[in-house]
Design a protein around this motif. Structure first.
Motif, short mmCIF file in Angstrom:
data_model
loop_
_atom_site.label_atom_id
_atom_site.label_comp_id
_atom_site.label_asym_id
_atom_site.label_seq_id
_atom_site.Cartn_x
_atom_site.Cartn_y
_atom_site.Cartn_z
N PRO A 1 0.52 -1.43 0.08
CA PRO A 1 -0.23 -0.01 0.08
C PRO A 1 0.85 1.16 0.02
CG PRO A 1 -0.22 -0.84 2.10
CD PRO A 1 0.99 -2.16 1.34
N LEU A 2 2.19 0.78 0.13
CA LEU A 2 2.97 2.41 0.44
C LEU A 2 4.31 1.69 -0.91
CD1 LEU A 2 2.61 2.64 3.75
CD2 LEU A 2 1.74 4.53 2.52
N LYS A 3 4.92 3.11 -0.99
CA LYS A 3 5.93 2.45 -1.52
C LYS A 3 6.99 2.65 0.25
CE LYS A 3 5.42 3.38 -5.74
NZ LYS A 3 4.93 1.71 -6.46
N ILE A 4 8.49 1.87 -0.46
CA ILE A 4 9.43 1.19 0.60
C ILE A 4 10.61 1.27 -0.01
CG2 ILE A 4 10.48 -0.35 2.09
CD1 ILE A 4 7.88 -1.32 2.17
N ASP A 5 11.32 2.36 0.81
CA ASP A 5 12.77 3.48 0.85
C ASP A 5 13.98 2.76 1.29
OD1 ASP A 5 12.45 4.18 -1.63
OD2 ASP A 5 13.06 6.40 -0.67
N ILE A 6 14.73 1.65 1.05
CA ILE A 6 15.86 1.16 2.07
C ILE A 6 17.11 1.93 2.52
CG2 ILE A 6 16.58 -1.17 3.04
CD1 ILE A 6 14.12 -3.38 1.59
N ILE A 7 17.55 1.95 3.36
CA ILE A 7 19.07 2.82 3.13
C ILE A 7 20.40 1.55 3.79
CG2 ILE A 7 20.23 4.89 3.99
CD1 ILE A 7 17.75 6.73 3.73
N LYS A 8 20.32 1.17 2.70
CA LYS A 8 21.62 0.44 3.96
C LYS A 8 23.13 0.66 3.67
CE LYS A 8 23.39 -3.97 1.90
NZ LYS A 8 25.16 -3.95 2.79
N HIS A 9 23.52 0.50 4.89
CA HIS A 9 24.98 1.30 5.23
C HIS A 9 26.04 0.12 4.35
CE1 HIS A 9 28.61 1.81 7.86
NE2 HIS A 9 27.80 2.65 8.41
N LYS B 1 22.70 2.53 -1.52
CA LYS B 1 23.08 2.33 -0.64
C LYS B 1 23.92 3.56 -0.05
CE LYS B 1 26.28 -1.02 -1.21
NZ LYS B 1 27.54 -2.07 -1.48
N TYR B 2 24.62 3.86 1.35
CA TYR B 2 24.32 5.50 1.45
C TYR B 2 25.93 5.48 1.55
CZ TYR B 2 25.05 8.68 4.96
OH TYR B 2 25.35 9.89 6.16
N PRO B 3 25.82 7.08 0.50
CA PRO B 3 25.00 8.39 1.23
C PRO B 3 24.66 8.02 -0.09
CG PRO B 3 27.81 8.19 0.13
CD PRO B 3 27.83 7.38 0.37
N CYS B 4 24.15 7.48 -0.97
CA CYS B 4 23.16 7.80 -1.85
C CYS B 4 21.75 7.65 -1.96
CB CYS B 4 24.03 7.66 -2.85
SG CYS B 4 25.09 7.14 -4.13
N ILE B 5 21.50 8.97 -1.32
CA ILE B 5 20.40 8.79 -0.84
C ILE B 5 19.14 9.30 -2.03
CG2 ILE B 5 19.90 6.90 0.96
CD1 ILE B 5 19.51 9.55 2.50
N PRO B 6 18.21 9.65 -1.41
CA PRO B 6 17.28 10.94 -1.82
C PRO B 6 17.17 12.02 -0.83
CG PRO B 6 16.02 9.06 -2.24
CD PRO B 6 17.23 8.19 -1.89
N GLU B 7 16.72 13.15 -1.71
CA GLU B 7 16.42 13.78 -0.96
C GLU B 7 14.97 14.57 -0.30
OE1 GLU B 7 18.21 17.62 -2.78
OE2 GLU B 7 20.41 16.59 -2.28
N TYR B 8 14.74 14.47 0.95
CA TYR B 8 12.76 13.62 1.23
C TYR B 8 12.43 15.67 1.25
CZ TYR B 8 14.71 9.27 1.19
OH TYR B 8 15.02 7.72 0.55
N GLU B 9 13.63 16.41 1.12
CA GLU B 9 12.72 17.81 2.05
C GLU B 9 11.45 17.93 1.50
OE1 GLU B 9 12.89 21.03 4.55
OE2 GLU B 9 13.49 19.38 4.07
N GLU B 10 11.11 17.98 0.27
CA GLU B 10 9.63 18.38 -0.63
C GLU B 10 9.22 17.88 -0.28
OE1 GLU B 10 10.61 19.81 -3.97
OE2 GLU B 10 12.10 21.02 -4.44
N ASN B 11 9.37 16.43 0.16
CA ASN B 11 7.88 15.34 0.37
C ASN B 11 7.78 14.85 1.73
OD1 ASN B 11 7.02 15.75 -2.71
ND2 ASN B 11 8.98 14.08 -2.83
N ARG B 12 8.43 15.84 2.93
CA ARG B 12 8.22 14.82 3.76
C ARG B 12 6.74 15.74 4.99
NH1 ARG B 12 12.00 19.55 7.12
NH2 ARG B 12 10.62 19.11 9.23
#
Length: 307
Positions: free
Chosen positions: A94-102, A127-138
Motif C-alpha cells: 500500500p506504500l512505497k518503501i525506501d531501504i537505506i543500506k549502510h 546504498k548510503y550515502p547515495c540516497i534521495p533528498e526527502y525535504e520537499e515531500n516530507r
C-alpha cells in the motif's frame, strides 16, 4: 515516547557463523532466541516447493552476474537460475518503501533483498550515502526509527496532517533552509501503473505515501540517522515483537528485528490501524524466503544435535 528497540534493524552478527555442510550447504548456522517456537507457522504463504527443489540442486548461477548463489543473488536482486521468477510470489504494497543500506553492511547477511525480490515495484534499495533528498515531500514520508519524538503507527494520519499544515519544512515561522550538499541517487520516474493507482487510493486520507527503513547494525545506524536529508521526518516506532532472525546481534535483546521482519510487521500494523482493513495475510509472502530459511536452519540445528 520511550525508545522502542523492536524497530532497530540489526542484520549482522559480531561473531563468525559456523557452517554445517552435512545438514545445510552454504547456509550459516546460529541459534536464534526463539527456535523453541515456530511463530512463522501461521503465515499464509505461496508454495515453497520451488525453494525445496533449489535447495536439493545446491548453489546456482545468477542470470545477470553469473555469481554462484543459493536461491537468489543479493547484489542483483534476482532469483538464481534454479528458481524461476514466475514461481516466486509478488506482493503489492500500500506504500512505497525506501531501504537505506549502510555501505559496510554485508550484502549476503541482509534480509532487505527479500523485500526487493518479493515487492519489486514498491521497494527501492539505496546504498548510503547515495540516497534521495526527502525535504520537499516530507509531509508524506515517515522513517521507522525509535526516538524521544517517535509516534506509533496508529498516530501517522494525525501527525502527518500537522506536517501538512505547517508546510513541508515543518516550521511555522521559517521555511527557509540551505540547499543540501549531497546529491540524491534517484531512479527515473515511470508512468503510474494501475497497481500504483490502487496503492495511492488505498493510502488516500492517511497522507503517507512512503516509508523509510535503515538496513544496518545498531552501531552503524548513527551515521545514517544523523544525515541532514533525514532530519525533520516523522519517526515511527513499532510494537515490541521478538525476532526469529538467526544472525541476531550478540548482546542485543531479541526485540531487535531484521529488516524484512520490521517491514512486514509495520505493514500489518498499518493495514489494521490506519487503513482499518481486515488483515488476511495480504503481506505474509514478504516472509517467503525468510520463513523457508528459518526452517532450514532450525532443521540443521537439530541435525547437528543442538537443543
Amino acid at each position: 515516547m520511550s525508545l522502542n528497540p523492536s524497530s532497530l534493524l540489526n542484520e549482522e552478527n559480531s561473531q563468525e557463523p559456523k557452517r554445517n555442510t552435512e545438514c545445510l550447504e552454504s547456509l550459516e548456522l546460529q541459534t536464534p532466541s526463539s527456535f523453541q517456537d515456530h511463530p512463522l507457522q501461521q503465515l499464509q504463504l505461496a508454495s515453497q516447493e520451488v525453494l525445496e527443489k533449489a535447495k536439493k540442486s545446491g548453489r546456482s548461477k545468477c542470470p545477470r552476474c553469473s555469481s554462484s548463489r543459493m536461491f537468489y543473488c543479493y547484489t542483483c536482486f534476482v532469483p538464481v537460475e534454479t528458481v524461476p521468477t514466475k514461481e516466486i510470489p509478488t506482493v503489492k504494497l500500500p506504500l512505497k518503501i525506501d531501504i537505506i543500506k549502510h555501505p559496510n553492511e554485508t550484502d549476503g547477511k541482509s534480509t532487505a533483498v527479500h523485500a526487493k525480490l518479493l515487492a519489486p515495484d514498491d521497494v527501492t534499495i539505496y546504498k548510503y550515502p547515495c540516497i534521495p533528498e526527502y525535504e520537499e515531500n516530507r509531509h508524506e514520508i515517515a522513517l521507522i526509527f525509535p526516538g524521544p519524538n517517535s509516534v506509533s503507527v496508529k498516530d501517522i494520519p494525525f501527525c502527518l496532517q500537522k506536517y501538512t499544515k505547517k508546510g513541508v519544512c515543518g516550521n511555522d515561522d521559517d521555511c527557509s533552509s540551505e540547499p543540501f550538499l549531497k546529491k540524491a541517487k534517484i531512479e527515473p520516474k515511470e508512468e503510474k501503473s494501475q497497481n500504483d493507482r490502487i496503492s495511492s487510493n488505498r493510502s488516500e486520507g492517511t497522507g503517507l505515501k512512503k516509508i523509510i527503513f535503515i538496513d544496518s547494525t545498531w552501531n552503524q545506524t548513527n551515521k545514517i540517522i544523523t544525515d541532514e536529508r533525514l532530519q525533520g521526518l516523522l519517526q515511527i516506532e513499532l510494537k515490541t515483537r521478538k525476532t526469529c532472525f538467526w544472525r541476531h546481534q550478540k548482546g542485543k535483546p531479541d526485540t531487535y528485528l531484521s529488516t524484512i521482519e520490521a517491514i512486514y510487521y509495520f505493514l500489518v500494523d498499518y493495514h489494521q490501524e490506519v487503513l482499518k482493513g481486515n488483515y488476511k495475510g495480504q503481506y505474509d509472502n514478504l516472509l517467503f524466503f525468510f520463513s523457508f530459511m528459518y526452517t532450514l536452519i532450525k532443521n540443521a540445528k537439530c541435525c547437528a544435535g543442538k537443543q
